[in-house]
Design an enzyme around this catalytic site. Structure first.
Site, PDB file in Angstrom:
ATOM      1  N   GLY A   5       0.842  -1.199   0.000  1.00 36.28           N
ATOM      2  CA  GLY A   5       0.000   0.000   0.000  1.00 36.28           C
ATOM      3  C   GLY A   5       0.873   1.244   0.000  1.00 36.28           C
ATOM      4  N   GLU A  46       5.759  -5.193   5.866  1.00 35.84           N
ATOM      5  CA  GLU A  46       6.125  -6.590   6.163  1.00 35.84           C
ATOM      6  C   GLU A  46       6.136  -7.488   4.915  1.00 35.84           C
ATOM      7  OE1 GLU A  46       1.594  -7.789   7.513  1.00 35.84           O
ATOM      8  OE2 GLU A  46       3.275  -9.131   7.783  1.00 35.84           O
ATOM      9  N   ILE A 100       1.580   2.921   6.974  1.00 37.19           N
ATOM     10  CA  ILE A 100       0.767   3.742   7.886  1.00 37.19           C
ATOM     11  C   ILE A 100       0.427   2.935   9.135  1.00 37.19           C
ATOM     12  CG2 ILE A 100      -0.250   5.191   6.085  1.00 37.19           C
ATOM     13  CD1 ILE A 100      -2.894   3.564   6.536  1.00 37.19           C
ATOM     14  N   ASP A 101       0.508   1.582   9.047  1.00 36.16           N
ATOM     15  CA  ASP A 101       0.071   0.734  10.165  1.00 36.16           C
ATOM     16  C   ASP A 101       1.052   0.729  11.352  1.00 36.16           C
ATOM     17  OD1 ASP A 101      -1.946   0.070   8.385  1.00 36.16           O
ATOM     18  OD2 ASP A 101      -1.012  -1.809   7.777  1.00 36.16           O
ATOM     19  N   GLU A 157      -9.924  -1.255  12.043  1.00 35.95           N
ATOM     20  CA  GLU A 157     -10.574  -2.165  11.084  1.00 35.95           C
ATOM     21  C   GLU A 157     -10.344  -3.647  11.424  1.00 35.95           C
ATOM     22  OE1 GLU A 157      -8.794  -1.579   7.223  1.00 35.95           O
ATOM     23  OE2 GLU A 157      -6.797  -2.044   7.938  1.00 35.95           O
ATOM     24  N   ARG A 211     -23.909   7.178  14.424  1.00 37.00           N
ATOM     25  CA  ARG A 211     -23.501   7.306  13.020  1.00 37.00           C
ATOM     26  C   ARG A 211     -22.076   6.764  12.870  1.00 37.00           C
ATOM     27  NH1 ARG A 211     -28.171   8.391  12.597  1.00 37.00           N
ATOM     28  NH2 ARG A 211     -29.117  10.211  11.568  1.00 37.00           N
ATOM     29  N   GLN A 260      -6.623   8.210   4.692  1.00 31.76           N
ATOM     30  CA  GLN A 260      -5.507   8.129   5.643  1.00 31.76           C
ATOM     31  C   GLN A 260      -4.156   7.946   4.955  1.00 31.76           C
ATOM     32  OE1 GLN A 260      -6.916   5.317   9.111  1.00 31.76           O
ATOM     33  NE2 GLN A 260      -8.279   5.092   7.377  1.00 31.76           N
ATOM     34  N   ARG A 261      -4.187   7.452   3.713  1.00 29.22           N
ATOM     35  CA  ARG A 261      -2.925   7.168   3.011  1.00 29.22           C
ATOM     36  C   ARG A 261      -2.597   8.211   1.957  1.00 29.22           C
ATOM     37  NH1 ARG A 261      -3.620   1.113   1.549  1.00 29.22           N
ATOM     38  NH2 ARG A 261      -3.203   1.883  -0.536  1.00 29.22           N
TER      39      ARG A 261
HETATM   40  O1  F6P Z   1      -1.182  -1.722   5.077  1.00 31.33           O
HETATM   41  C1  F6P Z   1      -1.728  -0.472   4.785  1.00 31.33           C
HETATM   42  C2  F6P Z   1      -3.222  -0.570   4.595  1.00 31.33           C
HETATM   43  O2  F6P Z   1      -3.710   0.740   4.359  1.00 31.33           O
HETATM   44  C3  F6P Z   1      -3.981  -1.240   5.743  1.00 31.33           C
HETATM   45  O3  F6P Z   1      -4.156  -0.374   6.844  1.00 31.33           O
HETATM   46  C4  F6P Z   1      -5.264  -1.612   5.046  1.00 31.33           C
HETATM   47  O4  F6P Z   1      -5.902  -2.706   5.675  1.00 31.33           O
HETATM   48  C5  F6P Z   1      -4.786  -2.000   3.670  1.00 31.33           C
HETATM   49  O5  F6P Z   1      -3.547  -1.359   3.476  1.00 31.33           O
HETATM   50  C6  F6P Z   1      -5.735  -1.599   2.562  1.00 31.33           C
HETATM   51  O6  F6P Z   1      -5.246  -2.109   1.387  1.00 31.33           O
HETATM   52  P1  F6P Z   1      -5.757  -1.697  -0.068  1.00 31.33           P
HETATM   53  O7  F6P Z   1      -5.135  -0.370  -0.406  1.00 31.33           O
HETATM   54  O8  F6P Z   1      -5.256  -2.780  -0.937  1.00 31.33           O
HETATM   55  O9  F6P Z   1      -7.249  -1.588  -0.002  1.00 31.33           O
END
Ligand code: F6P
Length: 346
Positions: free
Chosen positions: A10, A102, A126-127, A222, A270, A278-279
């Protein structure tokens, strides 16, 4: 001498800052630098492009990655590893800088161990779930985005006397939830490592309302499994199928939790799912600086021929650790951190 740089998994803010720093130092030392397109796929399919001073100019504040990314796993493709080795040999790469989490770094560690592959790593995600480093870059930006969202949700929650559930990313660790929840003053935080039950979460909210606060902010990671006093646990995912690294696509626990809270407490609830916001976008100054220091360290590891090593942050110092150690296990949220969050529940 020629070095390749790849970004895998990601994307996250700060990737371009690492690319810039690594390339800049290697170019200064007379190396040629090659961008490998779209992670490991670029080595499997020989998708390469030169990275010179012109290409890296102006990219420090840019989100995403100028060389693209993918979740390709060469070990899951027929002939994938042979293709990687062939591309490296045919394109005359003397070194590879792998920037990833990882999964990407797991491939790098295995290639180094089994094929004596000349690779060094940079910890991205980001994790913040990589071992052997205090922080990965990208995490600070994600926490900033989530904190701002929580602040904004506070004002609307208060106006309407509502419970607001905020679902954040983090996969199987709760780093983003805990840090942004503490920073944003969340009333309950649910994470995979220390799962409160749904009943306990509802009790905290009811307790708070009994004290005269008629709105609440609940942050849920999540990867939190809906956990019940009966012992039942349920993971919520968008699809059961797994990707090339064996991960299910998480997402949706916020909705399920909000329904439970509304039914059990009677408070209007809600949900907001922050998702890929977030990314995206520009890295925070802290991530820019960390990514820059990591990038320079990675270049130095290449110049020293320190293969199989990864740049890491220990306290305030940039050090190097083994890729194997960094990818051996996930770094989870320790109880001390969750205790800080819990002091403000209810
Ligand atoms: O590992 C980063 C991350 O943003 C996780 O927090 C999330 O579960 C996953 O990637 C989402 O992946 P994708 O961008 O493939 O939907």
């Amino acid at each position: 001498m020629r070095a390749g740089i790849l970004t895998g998994g990601g994307d996250c803010p700060g990737l371009n800052a690492v690319i810039r720093a690594t390339a800049r130092r290697l170019l200064d030392r007379g190396w040629e630098v090659i961008g490998v397109r779209e992670g490991w796929r670029g080595l499997v399919e020989a998708k390469l492009e030169p990275l010179g001073m012109r290409e890296i100019s102006g990219i420090l504040p840019r989100g995403g990655t100028i060389i693209g990314t993918s979740r390709t796993n060469p070990y899951k493709l027929d002939g994938g590893v042979d293709a990687v080795l062939r591309t490296v040999a045919e394109s005359g790469l003397d070194a590879l800088v792998a920037i990833g989490g990882e999964d990407t770094l797991g491939v790098a560690a295995r290639l180094h161990a089994e094929e004596r592959f000349p690779v060094v790593g940079v910890p991205k995600t980001i994790d913040n779930d990589l071992s052997a480093t205090d922080y990965t870059f990208g995490f600070d930006t994600a926490v900033s985005v989530c904190t701002e969202a929580i602040d904004r949700l506070h004002t609307t929650a208060e106006s309407h006397n509502r419970v607001m559930v905020v679902e954040v990313m983090g996969r199987h660790t709760g780093w983003i939830a805990v840090m942004s929840g503490i920073a944003g003053g969340a009333d309950v935080i649910l994470i995979p490592e220390h799962p409160l039950t749904v009943e306990e979460a509802c009790d905290e909210i009811s307790r708070r309302h009994a004290k005269g606060k008629d709105f609440s902010i609940v942050v849920v990671s999540e990867g939190y499994e809906l956990t019940y006093a009966s012992g039942e646990r349920r993971q919520v995912a968008q699809e059961a199928a797994t990707d090339a690294f064996g991960h299910v696509r998480l997402g949706g626990v916020g909705d399920a939790l909000a329904r439970e809270i509304e039914e059990r407490t009677g408070y209007e609830t809600r949900v907001t799912v922050l998702g890929h916001v977030q990314r995206g976008g520009s890295p925070t100054p802290r991530d820019r600086v960390l990514a820059t220091r990591y990038g320079l360290k990675a270049a130095d590891l290449v110049l020293d021929g320190s293969w199989g090593r990864m740049a890491a942050l220990h306290g305030d110092r940039i050090v190097d650790v083994s890729l194997k150690e960094a990818t051996a296990e996930l770094k989870t949220v320790p109880p001390e951190w969750y205790d800080v969050a819990k002091a403000f529940f209810g």
